[in-house]
Design a protein around this motif. Structure first.
Motif, PDB file in Angstrom:
ATOM      1  N   LYS A 170      11.074  -1.238  -3.329  1.00  8.15           N
ATOM      2  CA  LYS A 170      10.346  -0.947  -4.489  1.00  8.15           C
ATOM      3  C   LYS A 170      11.147   0.097  -5.724  1.00  8.15           C
ATOM      4  O   LYS A 170      11.029  -0.080  -6.893  1.00  8.15           O
ATOM      5  N   THR A 184       8.246   8.255  -1.559  1.00  2.18           N
ATOM      6  CA  THR A 184       8.757   7.152  -1.077  1.00  2.18           C
ATOM      7  C   THR A 184      10.100   7.558  -0.440  1.00  2.18           C
ATOM      8  O   THR A 184      10.945   8.552  -0.728  1.00  2.18           O
ATOM      9  N   LEU A 206       0.854  -1.037   0.048  1.00  2.00           N
ATOM     10  CA  LEU A 206      -0.054   0.164   0.022  1.00  2.00           C
ATOM     11  C   LEU A 206       0.788   1.196   0.033  1.00  2.00           C
ATOM     12  O   LEU A 206       2.039   1.196   0.692  1.00  2.00           O
TER      13      LEU A 206
END
Ligand SMILES: Cc1cc2nc3c(=O)[nH]c(=O)nc-3n(C[C@H](O)[C@H](O)[C@H](O)COP(=O)(O)O)c2cc1C
Length: 181
Positions: free
Chosen positions: A66, A60, A43
């Motif tokens: 990721k 982020t 999420l």
């Protein structure tokens, strides 16, 4: 007024409205292709959604796994659900990660509390000896923005029969078409 789901243009506009609505669900599932091609999803908070550019923005920590995954394989999938509209949005796109001085202005506007999310030590995912054996040291060098250039949007409207499904693609100028649900 609830006729929006009966036309392709109504579905397109409502979908982008849902993605950009700060009062509704702003969490999306972001899926990437992990190492050894293992699918990975998590999420994240949607920061911006631009209908004109068909782009999404996510913030982020640059050291998260990721980021490495998207740099290796920029193909991503995003899943969003708006319970108030009974609306599922499945987006595919290409991700681009920005960091460094290009984000100075954005960093300057971030409240202190939000800055805590960018600067976890050791880096996110590192094995640690106890649950609290990490620090949060806000660090602009660890702040990153993910821009997703949306390539397709698959919309499913449930709630009341008949259900509707529509597919919009950048390749055909977002004309869109109906699909069997
Ligand atoms: C409610 C919620 C919101 C989150 N928002 C973000 C976010 O906006 N950006 C982000 O990088 N991680 C966010 N996370 C953490 C990610 O889900 C994930 O745990 C973290 O980014 C590490 O993922 P990775 O190892 O796959 O890179 C959020 C988690 C939750 C539960």
């Amino acid at each position: 007024m609830s006729e929006w789901h009966k036309t392709l243009s109504g579905i397109w506009s409502k979908s982008w409205e849902a993605l950009g609505d700060r009062s509704r669900n702003r969490l999306v599932n972001l899926a990437t292709i992990g190492q050894d091609r293992t699918p990975q999803s998590r999420l994240v908070m949607l920061r911006e959604a631009s209908e004109e550019a068909a782009q999404l923005q996510i913030l982020t920590d640059l050291t998260t796994v990721k980021v490495e995954e998207m740099r290796r394989t920029p193909d991503v999938a995003v899943l969003h659900w708006t319970p108030e509209l009974d609306l599922q949005l499945r987006l595919n796109g290409t991700a681009h990660v920005t960091s460094g001085s290009a984000l100075d202005e954005l960093w300057a506007r971030l409240p202190d509390e939000a800055r805590q999310n960018y600067g976890v030590r050791p880096p996110p995912g590192t094995k640690i000896p106890a649950s609290d054996a990490y620090e949060r040291i806000p660090d602009p060098a660890q702040f990153a923005q993910i821009t997703i250039q949306v390539q397709s949007l698959d919309v499913v409207k449930v709630g009341a029969a008949p259900h509707q499904r529509a597919l919009f693609q950048r390749a055909d100028g977002w004309a869109g078409g109906w699909r069997a649900p």
